[in-house]
Scaffold this active site. Structure first.
Site, mmCIF file in Angstrom:
data_model
loop_
_atom_site.group_PDB
_atom_site.id
_atom_site.type_symbol
_atom_site.label_atom_id
_atom_site.label_comp_id
_atom_site.label_asym_id
_atom_site.label_seq_id
_atom_site.Cartn_x
_atom_site.Cartn_y
_atom_site.Cartn_z
ATOM 1 N N HIS A 309 -8.760 -5.768 -3.716
ATOM 2 C CA HIS A 309 -8.841 -5.815 -5.060
ATOM 3 C C HIS A 309 -9.302 -4.731 -5.955
ATOM 4 O O HIS A 309 -10.092 -3.757 -5.344
ATOM 5 C CB HIS A 309 -10.029 -7.074 -5.560
ATOM 6 C CG HIS A 309 -9.728 -7.595 -6.869
ATOM 7 N ND1 HIS A 309 -10.125 -7.081 -8.123
ATOM 8 C CD2 HIS A 309 -8.906 -8.692 -7.273
ATOM 9 C CE1 HIS A 309 -9.846 -7.685 -8.900
ATOM 10 N NE2 HIS A 309 -8.934 -8.707 -8.470
ATOM 11 N N ASP A 366 -5.455 -14.786 -4.527
ATOM 12 C CA ASP A 366 -3.998 -15.114 -4.368
ATOM 13 C C ASP A 366 -3.612 -15.320 -2.955
ATOM 14 O O ASP A 366 -2.704 -16.021 -2.405
ATOM 15 C CB ASP A 366 -3.129 -13.846 -4.810
ATOM 16 C CG ASP A 366 -2.869 -13.843 -6.352
ATOM 17 O OD1 ASP A 366 -2.932 -14.737 -6.774
ATOM 18 O OD2 ASP A 366 -2.981 -12.751 -6.684
HETATM 19 N N1 ACO Z 1 -3.346 -3.872 2.731
HETATM 20 C C1 ACO Z 1 -3.747 -2.318 3.239
HETATM 21 N N2 ACO Z 1 -4.255 -1.610 2.774
HETATM 22 C C2 ACO Z 1 -4.841 -1.565 1.513
HETATM 23 C C3 ACO Z 1 -4.734 -2.853 0.794
HETATM 24 C C4 ACO Z 1 -3.994 -3.992 1.408
HETATM 25 N N3 ACO Z 1 -3.743 -5.182 0.773
HETATM 26 N N4 ACO Z 1 -5.275 -2.715 -0.472
HETATM 27 C C5 ACO Z 1 -5.680 -1.496 -0.417
HETATM 28 N N5 ACO Z 1 -5.473 -0.874 0.936
HETATM 29 C C6 ACO Z 1 -6.063 0.544 1.079
HETATM 30 C C7 ACO Z 1 -5.275 1.601 0.209
HETATM 31 O O1 ACO Z 1 -3.952 2.023 0.939
HETATM 32 C C8 ACO Z 1 -6.457 2.627 0.342
HETATM 33 O O2 ACO Z 1 -6.348 3.276 1.578
HETATM 34 P P1 ACO Z 1 -6.899 4.655 1.794
HETATM 35 O O3 ACO Z 1 -8.284 4.944 1.331
HETATM 36 O O4 ACO Z 1 -6.585 5.182 3.266
HETATM 37 O O5 ACO Z 1 -5.734 5.641 0.702
HETATM 38 C C9 ACO Z 1 -7.690 1.839 0.247
HETATM 39 O O6 ACO Z 1 -7.240 0.535 0.909
HETATM 40 C C10 ACO Z 1 -8.133 1.653 -1.077
HETATM 41 O O7 ACO Z 1 -7.534 0.871 -1.884
HETATM 42 P P2 ACO Z 1 -7.147 1.301 -3.501
HETATM 43 O O8 ACO Z 1 -5.717 1.946 -3.439
HETATM 44 O O9 ACO Z 1 -8.146 1.939 -3.878
HETATM 45 O O10 ACO Z 1 -7.003 -0.171 -3.915
HETATM 46 P P3 ACO Z 1 -6.754 -0.200 -5.598
HETATM 47 O O11 ACO Z 1 -7.735 -0.567 -6.251
HETATM 48 O O12 ACO Z 1 -5.691 0.800 -6.138
HETATM 49 O O13 ACO Z 1 -5.516 -1.458 -5.260
HETATM 50 C C11 ACO Z 1 -4.783 -3.515 -5.077
HETATM 51 C C12 ACO Z 1 -5.996 -2.700 -5.570
HETATM 52 C C13 ACO Z 1 -3.600 -3.188 -6.186
HETATM 53 C C14 ACO Z 1 -5.105 -5.238 -5.340
HETATM 54 C C15 ACO Z 1 -4.418 -3.263 -3.655
HETATM 55 O O14 ACO Z 1 -5.592 -3.991 -2.932
HETATM 56 C C16 ACO Z 1 -3.215 -4.177 -3.168
HETATM 57 O O15 ACO Z 1 -2.195 -3.534 -3.285
HETATM 58 N N6 ACO Z 1 -3.496 -5.385 -2.613
HETATM 59 C C17 ACO Z 1 -2.298 -6.205 -2.276
HETATM 60 C C18 ACO Z 1 -1.644 -6.981 -3.341
HETATM 61 C C19 ACO Z 1 -2.474 -8.044 -3.946
HETATM 62 O O16 ACO Z 1 -3.017 -8.959 -3.254
HETATM 63 N N7 ACO Z 1 -2.775 -8.164 -5.288
HETATM 64 C C20 ACO Z 1 -3.496 -8.947 -6.058
HETATM 65 C C21 ACO Z 1 -4.806 -8.624 -6.568
HETATM 66 S S1 ACO Z 1 -5.569 -9.980 -7.263
HETATM 67 C C22 ACO Z 1 -4.964 -10.258 -8.675
HETATM 68 O O17 ACO Z 1 -4.161 -9.636 -9.566
HETATM 69 C C23 ACO Z 1 -5.014 -11.765 -9.263
#
Ligand code: ACO
Length: 432
Positions: A309, A366
């Protein structure tokens, strides 16, 4: 005395005011930074930027706290329902019994959709994205309610109660209509006497010969899903509503923009992506290990959907509530959904894996909401529209804050330009 931060730039010091919120959140006020120093604050994606002051929702992502108007989300989930929480989010207080009745009546009165608006829907191919249809219908509302949507804050605020009720009530009706249109079924009119969620289920699942009467568990589950989505601070779609609203756009237009922002798979579309992921794990007989391995590759397209998130770095309190409700609802309805078992296995495996633990990636709302909606009978392609019904109070209250702020200014961020520097125009013949 108010506190200041000191910025040192080229041996010159600049005091910057510190602002503190009611929950002790601190911010450095950079509004005058460009004027005084010639620099802008750079924060790609606004991840660390407070874009407004707001009294609606408090979210502490490090500690998994979510409160609407001061009330913890777990108390609202346990004791309230969607309509009451919507009232709270919009008006700032829990309603008295008289106000609750008035609000309910206003929602009921505004449930039906004009016949002409049905034609807008019928202009779409039945295969179109339900979110595209929903945003189009919402953006058409100012054409039907021109006196409530004048693009003049003062006038629009005078009619706010009516516009808010139209938005919440009709978005729900639109979603039911979209579902039936895509299935080639006749539209079902709302019933005045039914509660909000039951009315929605009636418009979705009744047919002209047989009325759909939901069992109480289904109404309760739907109320919970909608309530848990009611608002979520400055998320992508709500910020979009505020941004569009800041141009003095009316409520409906601003909400329609928010619905567009919600449709992306990294935001509201994630509940669909989660179910597709669980289904493909099921179809391929995988136990989830392949998905977890792929998610750890770091590529965006392989993320474990429903995990992580942008703000919660501990746990998403809504995920816990909905995860627990999943078990209860499926048991009461006698449904044995293999996707629930896969989801639980995936969650356990990910929570033990150093990749997810070290990055503080936990299930978000979700991860389980799709399983509940599937149990209610909502098809997967409609999930994000359900999120839009739930989020409508948040959009409305955020638009209201923008519209009623006398000191508000148009949202207009800056950028750091990284393109070509100045060059002279070349006539076509000299371009090679
Ligand atoms: N699966 C695998 N790796 C992940 C995931 C995931 N779901 N989410 C984040 N990461 C990783 C990133 O690649 C990053 O790795 P790194 O440090 O090696 O580069 C690290 O975890 C940190 O993540 P961020 O990129 O800082 O997370 P960000 O805040 O940009 O993104 C987001 C948040 C978009 C929700 C992301 O976690 C994601 O894509 N999740 C899956 C989609 C999802 O479930 N979205 C719903 C969100 S809730 C809502 O809108 C109601």
């Amino acid at each position: 005395m108010s506190k200041t931060a000191l910025l040192k730039l080229d041996d010159k010091e600049y005091p910057l005011p510190i602002i503190e919120g009611t929950e002790g959140e601190k911010a450095i006020d950079t509004r005058q930074l460009r004027v005084t120093t010639g620099h802008v604050a750079y924060d790609q994606g606004y991840g660390n930027t407070g874009s407004c002051e707001s009294k609606i929702t408090f979210l502490d992502g490090d500690n998994g706290i979510l409160r609407h108007r001061g009330y913890p989300i777990d108390q609202l989930a346990r004791y309230s329902d969607f309509v009451e929480t919507a009232y709270l989010v919009i008006y700032g207080e829990l309603p008295t019994s008289a106000r609750r009745k008035e609000f309910g009546l206003l929602l009921r009165k505004n449930a039906a959709v004009e016949t002409q608006m049905q034609k807008i829907l019928e202009g779409f191919p039945t295969s179109a994205s339900p979110m595209a249809m929903l945003s189009a219908l919402v953006s058409a509302l100012p054409a039907y309610y021109a006196d409530l949507a004048t693009n003049n804050f003062e006038k629009d605020l005078q009619n706010f109660d009516q516009a808010a009720a139209i938005a919440i009530s009709k978005i729900r009706t639109f979603v039911a209509m979209i579902y039936r249109y895509q299935k080639g079924l006749p539209f079902i009119f709302p019933k005045h006497e039914l509660p909000f969620c039951d009315n929605f289920l009636h418009m979705m699942f009744s047919d002209p010969y047989q009325e759909y009467v939901p069992v109480p568990e289904v109404s309760k589950a739907l109320n919970l899903v909608l309530l848990l989505h009611a608002d979520h601070e400055q998320n992508c779609s709500t910020s979009t509503v505020r941004m569009v609203g800041s141009s003095s756009a009316n409520l409906f237009t601003s909400m329609s923009a928010g619905i567009c922002a919600l449709s992306g798979p990294l935001h509201g579309g994630a509940n669909v992506a989660v179910m597709q992921m669980l289904q493909s794990i099921h179809d391929e007989g995988d136990d989830g290990s392949r998905f977890i391995a792929a998610a750890k590759s770091g590529t965006k397209g392989n993320r474990l959907m429903g995990f992580g998130h942008a703000v919660y770095r501990n746990f998403d309190p809504r995920a816990k509530i909905i995860g627990d409700a999943c078990d209860t609802v499926l048991t009461r309805l006698g449904i044995n959904d293999p996707l629930l078992a896969i989801a639980k296995h995936l969650e356990q495996a990910a929570l033990k894996d150093d990749y997810f633990v070290s990055r503080k990636l936990y299930p978000n709302v979700d991860f389980y909401s799709g399983i509940i909606m599937r149990a209610i009978g909502i098809p997967m392609n409609m999930f994000t529209t359900m999120f839009a019904i739930g989020r409508s109070p948040g959009y409305i209250s955020n638009w209201h804050e923008v519209a009623s702020n006398p000191k508000g200014r148009i949202y207009r961020p800056r950028q750091i330009y990284t393109g070509a520097t100045t060059r002279d125009y070349l006539p076509m013949a000299q371009r090679g």
